[in-house]
Motif scaffolding. Structure first.
Motif, PDB file in Angstrom:
ATOM      1  N   ALA A  87       0.854  -1.188   0.000  1.00 57.84           N
ATOM      2  CA  ALA A  87       0.000   0.000   0.000  1.00 57.84           C
ATOM      3  C   ALA A  87       0.888   1.236   0.000  1.00 57.84           C
ATOM      4  O   ALA A  87       1.842   1.324   0.784  1.00 57.84           O
ATOM      5  CB  ALA A  87      -0.909  -0.005   1.233  1.00 57.84           C
ATOM      6  N   THR A  88       0.593   2.195  -0.873  1.00 56.74           N
ATOM      7  CA  THR A  88       1.454   3.371  -1.016  1.00 56.74           C
ATOM      8  C   THR A  88       0.781   4.612  -0.448  1.00 56.74           C
ATOM      9  O   THR A  88      -0.436   4.795  -0.575  1.00 56.74           O
ATOM     10  CB  THR A  88       1.804   3.623  -2.494  1.00 56.74           C
ATOM     11  OG1 THR A  88       0.636   4.086  -3.187  1.00 56.74           O
ATOM     12  CG2 THR A  88       2.312   2.352  -3.153  1.00 56.74           C
ATOM     13  N   ALA A  89       1.585   5.463   0.178  1.00 53.87           N
ATOM     14  CA  ALA A  89       1.063   6.708   0.742  1.00 53.87           C
ATOM     15  C   ALA A  89       0.681   7.690  -0.353  1.00 53.87           C
ATOM     16  O   ALA A  89      -0.281   8.449  -0.217  1.00 53.87           O
ATOM     17  CB  ALA A  89       2.097   7.334   1.680  1.00 53.87           C
ATOM     18  N   LEU A  90       1.441   7.699  -1.466  1.00 50.93           N
ATOM     19  CA  LEU A  90       1.156   8.555  -2.609  1.00 50.93           C
ATOM     20  C   LEU A  90       1.210   7.723  -3.882  1.00 50.93           C
ATOM     21  O   LEU A  90       1.815   6.641  -3.898  1.00 50.93           O
ATOM     22  CB  LEU A  90       2.183   9.691  -2.699  1.00 50.93           C
ATOM     23  CG  LEU A  90       2.091  10.808  -1.642  1.00 50.93           C
ATOM     24  CD1 LEU A  90       3.216  11.811  -1.867  1.00 50.93           C
ATOM     25  CD2 LEU A  90       0.737  11.508  -1.697  1.00 50.93           C
ATOM     26  N   PRO A  91       0.612   8.182  -4.965  1.00 59.02           N
ATOM     27  CA  PRO A  91       0.741   7.462  -6.230  1.00 59.02           C
ATOM     28  C   PRO A  91       2.206   7.306  -6.616  1.00 59.02           C
ATOM     29  O   PRO A  91       3.023   8.205  -6.395  1.00 59.02           O
ATOM     30  CB  PRO A  91      -0.016   8.355  -7.224  1.00 59.02           C
ATOM     31  CG  PRO A  91      -0.969   9.141  -6.379  1.00 59.02           C
ATOM     32  CD  PRO A  91      -0.269   9.369  -5.078  1.00 59.02           C
ATOM     33  N   ILE A  92       2.531   6.150  -7.171  1.00 55.94           N
ATOM     34  CA  ILE A  92       3.904   5.878  -7.580  1.00 55.94           C
ATOM     35  C   ILE A  92       4.157   6.524  -8.938  1.00 55.94           C
ATOM     36  O   ILE A  92       3.419   6.287  -9.899  1.00 55.94           O
ATOM     37  CB  ILE A  92       4.167   4.366  -7.668  1.00 55.94           C
ATOM     38  CG1 ILE A  92       3.945   3.715  -6.297  1.00 55.94           C
ATOM     39  CG2 ILE A  92       5.573   4.093  -8.180  1.00 55.94           C
ATOM     40  CD1 ILE A  92       4.873   4.192  -5.218  1.00 55.94           C
TER      41      ILE A  92
END
Length: 465
Positions: free
Chosen positions: A430-435
């Motif tokens: 799960a990412t905090a911001l778009p990759i």
């Protein structure tokens, strides 16, 4: 015992007893399934997941491999439960084995495999017993077929290094094993509460010629430069998603920071620190497990590796929103829940390797408590701006996995997945911001180092959900 005891299926009921060996006069030598004692140990477990259809229930049997009668897998109700849950829609599983003579054998050597003819004769001699232990509903269309399930793993020899009891995890053992095929050796940690699950394993190297190696007779060194557990390499491969960000951090003079929930033997912590230069904080619920990791698995205190003892969920929730205090008395090589506010609250990656402590749920990770709203929100808050949350997932069902994905999508920007390929584990990221799509390909960059120390196959198998 009442003669009607086994006539009905009772979910999760476990009964064990001794029974005269019907094939005791049969002469066999060194067979993998040699029932040689006059009395047999019989264990009967009804699955907690009984069918709701009108079809007859499926009954199956398993003969306990010789010399493994005292292994927790075959001698405890939790081990028996894992066997039945891993079998396809079995309503009742009957284990039959030699009566254990030595309650704590130190060394196990796999016997020669049984001759098919002898196996057939053995199954035939046990058929009346199995029919007597079958429920009435199994005879709906006549005599039921009761297959014998096989149990095979890759261990040909093992020696117990130590047994101990943890305050939280209970009884555990450390064992050195030799694997089938090429002469490869591993050190493993197992818990009695979940005996079929290997909690930690690392490669060990004998300090002698392979021709002269016998487990229990030689010393072994630890291979800390590789990851053996099947899902750890994919977990590390997830770092490729933020490789550019980590490279910028390193070139700016900062060490990437990782929080590992669940230490076990510490292989992941050691690898992140030694091979990739991370500053690592590890959290383990049981202090005895940490002691075992230091004593037998090479986990070491250092300037950039610290351990905390406590509950992972409580730790993350308490850590959320905290900032480093200027006058902190914490030492660099250790911490506890009482001083979490002395830690920098932002991590570049949180790696979660926690399984459910409820054996009745089967092997499942992460525990249900981890996916609560307050926990996921706290995990999001303690991540850095470009951080990622990486979780080892063992879903008991597809619906569980889909629910897990839905919950994470509420708090994180993007989700990615790596299929470990063993039919059991997935790694969820799960990412905090778009990759972003841009990448930095400097010589000796973080990504180049990552490709050198882990399998490229996993780097290429990261899939956006």
């Amino acid at each position: 015992m009442d003669k009607g005891t086994f006539e009905a299926l009772v979910p999760s009921r476990f009964i064990t007893f001794t029974f005269p060996n019907p094939s005791h006069s049969t002469t066999t030598t060194a067979t993998h399934y040699h029932l040689h004692t006059q009395l047999l140990r019989v264990a009967v477990l009804d699955s907690p997941n009984q069918p709701t259809t009108t079809n007859p229930p499926r009954i199956a049997a398993m003969i306990v491999p010789t010399h493994r009668e005292t292994d927790w897998i075959f001698s405890t109700d939790t081990g028996h439960l894992q066997l039945i849950l891993n079998s396809d829609e079995i309503s009742r599983l009957i284990l039959i084995g030699n009566l254990p003579i030595d309650s704590h054998p130190t060394i196990y050597t796999r016997p020669i495999s049984i001759d098919p003819t002898l196996q057939s004769k053995l199954a035939e001699s046990l058929t009346p017993l199995l029919l007597a232990l079958s429920p009435k509903s199994a005879f709906k269309y006549g005599l039921p077929e009761i297959p014998f399930l096989g149990y095979e793993d890759d261990v040909i020899r093992s020696v117990i290094v130590e047994r101990c009891v943890g305050d939280c995890v209970g009884e555990m053992l450390i064992e050195d094993v030799e694997l089938e095929g090429k002469r490869e050796f591993q050190r493993r940690l197992r818990f009695k509460r979940m005996p079929n699950l290997i909690q930690t394993q690392i490669r060990i190297i004998p300090n002698a010629s392979l021709d002269s190696v016998n487990l229990g007779d030689v010393e072994f060194g630890l291979d800390m430069a590789s990851l053996v557990h099947p899902y750890l390499t994919p977990m590390v491969a997830s770092l490729s998603l933020i490789g550019s960000y980590l490279e910028e951090r390193i070139r700016g003079g900062f060490r990437p920071k990782a929080l590992c929930l669940g230490v076990g033997g510490g292989a992941l912590l050691t690898f992140l620190n030694n091979q990739l230069g991370f500053e690592v904080t590890g959290l383990e619920a049981d202090e005895i497990v940490l002691n075992i990791a230091k004593k037998h698995f090479g986990l070491q205190d250092s300037k950039y590796v610290r351990f905390c003892v406590g509950d992972g969920i409580e730790f993350v929730e308490k850590l959320a929103g905290q900032y480093r205090k200027p006058n902190c008395d914490c030492v660099d090589n250790g911490c506890c829940l009482d001083n979490v506010d002395c830690l920098d609250a932002k991590f570049d990656v949180i790696m979660v390797d926690l399984d459910s402590s409820d054996a009745g749920m089967g092997i499942m990770a992460p525990p249900l408590e981890f996916v609560g709203k307050s926990v996921l929100l706290a995990a999001r808050l303690v991540l850095s701006e470009h951080g990622i949350l990486v979780i080892n997932v063992i879903p008991p069902s597809r619906s569980f996995y889909e629910t897990l994905i839905h919950k994470f999508q509420e708090f994180f920007e993007e989700l990615y997945e790596i299929d470990v390929g063993n039919g059991e584990n997935f790694v969820l990221i799960a990412t905090a911001l778009p990759i972003g799509t841009a990448s930095i390909d400097y010589e000796n960059s973080f990504l180049s180092k990552l490709k050198l120390v882990i399998s490229g196959a996993y780097l290429d198998s990261v899939r956006k959900i």
